[in-house]
Design an enzyme around this catalytic site. Structure first.
Site, PDB file in Angstrom:
ATOM      1  N   ASN A 111       0.806  -1.232   0.000  1.00 26.15           N
ATOM      2  CA  ASN A 111       0.000   0.000   0.000  1.00 26.15           C
ATOM      3  C   ASN A 111       0.838   1.280   0.000  1.00 26.15           C
ATOM      4  O   ASN A 111       0.335   2.359   0.337  1.00 26.15           O
ATOM      5  CB  ASN A 111      -1.005  -0.002   1.166  1.00 26.15           C
ATOM      6  CG  ASN A 111      -0.301   0.066   2.518  1.00 26.15           C
ATOM      7  OD1 ASN A 111       0.935   0.020   2.570  1.00 26.15           O
ATOM      8  ND2 ASN A 111      -1.059   0.190   3.582  1.00 26.15           N
ATOM      9  N   HIS A 142      14.068 -14.865  11.664  1.00 23.37           N
ATOM     10  CA  HIS A 142      14.210 -13.427  11.906  1.00 23.37           C
ATOM     11  C   HIS A 142      15.149 -13.104  13.067  1.00 23.37           C
ATOM     12  O   HIS A 142      15.370 -11.939  13.364  1.00 23.37           O
ATOM     13  CB  HIS A 142      12.820 -12.850  12.192  1.00 23.37           C
ATOM     14  CG  HIS A 142      12.263 -13.404  13.467  1.00 23.37           C
ATOM     15  ND1 HIS A 142      11.927 -14.738  13.608  1.00 23.37           N
ATOM     16  CD2 HIS A 142      12.022 -12.832  14.666  1.00 23.37           C
ATOM     17  CE1 HIS A 142      11.500 -14.954  14.836  1.00 23.37           C
ATOM     18  NE2 HIS A 142      11.540 -13.807  15.498  1.00 23.37           N
ATOM     19  N   ASP A 143      15.663 -14.114  13.755  1.00 20.48           N
ATOM     20  CA  ASP A 143      16.509 -13.883  14.925  1.00 20.48           C
ATOM     21  C   ASP A 143      17.998 -14.100  14.663  1.00 20.48           C
ATOM     22  O   ASP A 143      18.796 -13.991  15.592  1.00 20.48           O
ATOM     23  CB  ASP A 143      16.087 -14.825  16.069  1.00 20.48           C
ATOM     24  CG  ASP A 143      14.822 -14.357  16.753  1.00 20.48           C
ATOM     25  OD1 ASP A 143      14.510 -13.158  16.677  1.00 20.48           O
ATOM     26  OD2 ASP A 143      14.136 -15.204  17.363  1.00 20.48           O
ATOM     27  N   GLU A 184       9.105 -22.632  20.359  1.00 15.40           N
ATOM     28  CA  GLU A 184      10.490 -22.155  20.456  1.00 15.40           C
ATOM     29  C   GLU A 184      11.003 -22.491  21.855  1.00 15.40           C
ATOM     30  O   GLU A 184      10.393 -22.112  22.849  1.00 15.40           O
ATOM     31  CB  GLU A 184      10.540 -20.643  20.220  1.00 15.40           C
ATOM     32  CG  GLU A 184      11.966 -20.164  20.079  1.00 15.40           C
ATOM     33  CD  GLU A 184      12.116 -18.653  20.236  1.00 15.40           C
ATOM     34  OE1 GLU A 184      13.083 -18.101  19.705  1.00 15.40           O
ATOM     35  OE2 GLU A 184      11.263 -18.022  20.903  1.00 15.40           O
ATOM     36  N   ASP A 221       2.031 -16.639  15.098  1.00 16.96           N
ATOM     37  CA  ASP A 221       2.978 -16.625  16.206  1.00 16.96           C
ATOM     38  C   ASP A 221       2.184 -16.365  17.474  1.00 16.96           C
ATOM     39  O   ASP A 221       1.394 -15.416  17.531  1.00 16.96           O
ATOM     40  CB  ASP A 221       3.998 -15.501  15.993  1.00 16.96           C
ATOM     41  CG  ASP A 221       5.400 -15.905  16.378  1.00 16.96           C
ATOM     42  OD1 ASP A 221       5.571 -16.342  17.521  1.00 16.96           O
ATOM     43  OD2 ASP A 221       6.304 -15.777  15.536  1.00 16.96           O
ATOM     44  N   ASP A 240       6.140 -18.647  20.889  1.00 16.04           N
ATOM     45  CA  ASP A 240       7.339 -17.868  21.218  1.00 16.04           C
ATOM     46  C   ASP A 240       7.849 -18.183  22.632  1.00 16.04           C
ATOM     47  O   ASP A 240       7.064 -18.160  23.582  1.00 16.04           O
ATOM     48  CB  ASP A 240       6.967 -16.379  21.130  1.00 16.04           C
ATOM     49  CG  ASP A 240       8.169 -15.476  21.249  1.00 16.04           C
ATOM     50  OD1 ASP A 240       9.041 -15.526  20.372  1.00 16.04           O
ATOM     51  OD2 ASP A 240       8.248 -14.714  22.242  1.00 16.04           O
ATOM     52  N   ASP A 264       3.306  -5.476   4.263  1.00 15.25           N
ATOM     53  CA  ASP A 264       1.952  -5.657   4.796  1.00 15.25           C
ATOM     54  C   ASP A 264       1.263  -6.858   4.145  1.00 15.25           C
ATOM     55  O   ASP A 264       1.826  -7.520   3.263  1.00 15.25           O
ATOM     56  CB  ASP A 264       1.123  -4.379   4.568  1.00 15.25           C
ATOM     57  CG  ASP A 264       1.225  -3.910   3.133  1.00 15.25           C
ATOM     58  OD1 ASP A 264       1.177  -4.766   2.229  1.00 15.25           O
ATOM     59  OD2 ASP A 264       1.370  -2.686   2.903  1.00 15.25           O
TER      60      ASP A 264
HETATM   61  C1  NOJ Z   1      11.842 -15.000  20.390  1.00 12.88           C
HETATM   62  C2  NOJ Z   1      11.513 -14.259  19.128  1.00 12.88           C
HETATM   63  O1  NOJ Z   1      11.787 -15.068  18.026  1.00 12.88           O
HETATM   64  C3  NOJ Z   1      12.313 -12.984  19.155  1.00 12.88           C
HETATM   65  O2  NOJ Z   1      12.261 -12.295  17.936  1.00 12.88           O
HETATM   66  C4  NOJ Z   1      11.826 -12.139  20.291  1.00 12.88           C
HETATM   67  O3  NOJ Z   1      12.641 -11.009  20.412  1.00 12.88           O
HETATM   68  C5  NOJ Z   1      11.844 -12.899  21.616  1.00 12.88           C
HETATM   69  N1  NOJ Z   1      11.354 -14.238  21.496  1.00 12.88           N
HETATM   70  C6  NOJ Z   1      10.971 -12.204  22.618  1.00 12.88           C
HETATM   71  O4  NOJ Z   1       9.632 -12.354  22.264  1.00 12.88           O
END
Ligand code: NOJ
Length: 554
Positions: free
Chosen positions: A23, A325-326, A253, A98, A199, A29
């Site tokens: 957008n 993403h981590d 996780e 998530d 998470d 998005d």
């Molecule tokens: C794990 C997530 O993958 C991460 O991105 C986040 O910063 C921490 N948990 C806290 O939620």
């Protein structure tokens, strides 16, 4: 409910903010996602995992949830989410959300109420304690850096945050909080989602009395008192009862867990999780966390993979991943940017021919690599800033810590996806919220589409081979040449079928002799990463830099 279909999924993770802007506001998005669902499907993917899409002040980009039953206006709204969900389903793809319930955002209504006074009905939704002699209640440190407690004068108490100050931990011992969690699960499952990635789920139960943690831990001090805590199994069983009412799956996780935990949590009909996201194999170039960087050790990586593969086989199921993403981009870590295409394909083969469900992360399929930032004003992530503070405390100047961040920070995986060579890499028509990697003219989806030997087209082949040969999904795993510092070789075996996976981790040619009982010439090569197949002579091949090859005997 038999949900064993999760074993045959290939999951694609979307970190929406950087996926595609539909957008024109510079932020990725759900409109952008809608445009690209066919592309995702074309990879051979049959499930999408969305990193948090909920309203959030973004102190940790969505992992600080302000409202669990809505969509962040930056991403769209519930209607467009529903459209994405329906279209994904019609394309044969599942969708998982998530679930972030170890903590909320300080902007969550529950917390806003909770901090008003100690008598507020929501006060007990969070973990509040009195200080001790003017100090915080115990010596715990946050997983991000600094004290894990924040003082609130209105209550004359501290609240616990095992992550950022903006992420207060929920008090899962409160049955009302558990009811809220169940209500969140039902909300999304009733809408039609197919499960959750949970998470830091192993953190949800804290030890009674919140005792001091091991004093020498510089971050996450106290973790031994809340990771896999006393009521973890019990609370998870409660949530699982809801999960079991639906045809869905959950992947949790689970930091600092080993295969024995996986068996405990993820095996049998009464399992609380279907798979675990573990970390062992992500520590082959660092000490526990990416920022404590070490040279890459192939042996360490192989040992970690083999441990999980061997231990879980026939008992529990692995989640296979090398990017999310981590973490920084995997080619820049375990591969070689100079051999981007070769090492990108090899790393895919190495990981996704193993036993488990593959999870790939946006941009991984086109071989995106780490970015390069020059000043702290360009960085975005709370973890980077906390890391910088920690490094400053021990005397590391910014110009040096920036170098470390460029190599180890999770900013590297959060740059916008590179779609083509036009302005802003085709991610957006206006300047994106976060700098596009400078290499976008060379590395982008359009360029990879055109090249028949690209990483992208290799991923497609790989998933096709995997999905059409049971051995790659259900076969048993055995490693060869464990001591090699150059080659990773393993077999998969199912009934009388066998497959041999051979991967080079070096930039020079290296000889590979087939293990006993394998005749290379009698096999079919089902995957090879160079244009031409390697030729065997006397049951030996010379692997080219970062080459991988998969032999099938059926
Ligand atoms: C794990 C997530 O993958 C991460 O991105 C986040 O910063 C921490 N948990 C806290 O939620």
């Amino acid at each position: 409910m038999d949900n064993s279909w999760f074993k045959e999924l290939v999951v694609y993770q979307i970190w929406c903010r950087s996926f595609k802007d539909g957008n024109g506001d510079g932020i990725g998005d759900l409109y952008g996602v809608l445009e690209e669902l066919e592309y995702i499907k074309s990879l051979g993917v049959n499930c999408i995992w969305f990193s948090p899409l909920y309203p959030s002040p973004n102190c940790d980009y969505g992992y600080d949830v302000a409202d669990y039953k809505d969509i962040h206006p930056d991403f769209g709204n519930l209607d467009v989410f529903k459209e994405v969900l329906d279209k994904a389903h019609s394309l044969g793809m599942k969708v998982i959300m998530d679930l972030v319930v170890n903590h909320t955002s300080t902007e969550c209504e529950w917390f806003k109420e909770s901090k008003k006074s100690v008598d507020n009905p929501y006060h007990d939704y969070y973990i509040w304690r009195k200080g001790k002699n003017g100090n915080p209640p115990n010596n715990w440190l946050s997983n991000f850096e600094g004290c894990a407690w924040e003082y609130v004068p209105e209550c004359d108490e501290y609240y616990l945050h095992t992550f950022a100050i903006g992420q207060p931990d929920l008090n899962m011992d409160n049955p009302k909080v558990r009811e809220e969690v169940k209500s969140i699960l039902r909300f999304w499952l009733d809408m039609g989602v197919d499960g959750f990635r949970e998470d830091v789920i192993t953190y949800i139960s804290k030890k009674e009395g919140l005792p001091n943690g091991f004093p020498l831990m510089p971050i996450a001090r106290g973790m031994e008192h809340y990771n896999k805590g006393p009521h973890f199994m019990e609370y998870m069983q409660e949530f699982r009862e809801v999960i079991n009412e639906y045809d869905c799956f959950v992947v949790g996780e689970s930091p600092m867990t080993g295969p024995a935990d996986a068996i405990r949590f993820a095996s049998g009909d009464d399992r609380i999780l279907d798979m675990l996201i573990s970390f062992d194999h992500m520590s082959a170039d660092c000490l526990f966390i990416d920022m404590v960087h070490l040279p890459f050790s192939l042996k360490r990586m192989k040992k970690a993979f083999s441990k999980w593969q061997k231990y879980l086989y026939g008992k529990a199921w692995n989640a296979l991943y090398i990017e999310n993403h981590d973490h920084p981009r995997i080619i820049s870590r375990y591969g070689n940017e100079k051999y981007r295409t070769e090492s990108g394909k090899m790393l895919a083969t190495m990981c996704f021919m193993q036993s488990g469900t593959p999870f790939i992360y946006q941009g991984q399929e086109i071989g995106m690599v780490n970015t390069k930032l020059h000043s702290y004003s360009e960085f975005k992530d709370v973890m980077t800033f906390n890391g910088r503070r920690l490094l400053r405390k021990i005397g590391v100047p910014d110009f040096l810590s920036i170098k470390l961040m460029n190599r180890t920070s999770r900013e590297n995986s959060r740059t916008p996806v590179q779609w083509n060579s036009s302005n802003y890499a085709g991610f957006s028509t206006v300047e994106p919220w976060f700098g596009v990697n400078k290499n976008y003219k060379k590395i982008n989806v359009a360029a990879e589409e055109k090249d028949k030997n690209s990483i992208l087209n290799y991923y497609r082949k790989l998933f096709k081979v995997r999905q059409s040969n049971d051995i790659f999904i259900y076969g048993e795993y055995k490693e060869f040449y464990k001591q090699s510092k150059k080659i990773y070789c393993y077999e998969r075996r199912l009934g009388d079928k066998r497959a041999l996976i051979v991967c080079s981790f070096v930039s020079r040619p290296v000889e590979f002799k087939a293990p006993l009982g394998y005749k290379l010439k009698r096999s079919k090569i089902v995957l090879h990463t160079y244009k031409d197949k390697p030729k065997a002579k006397k049951n030996t091949i010379t692997l080219r830099p970062y080459e991988a090859v998969v032999y099938l005997y059926d």
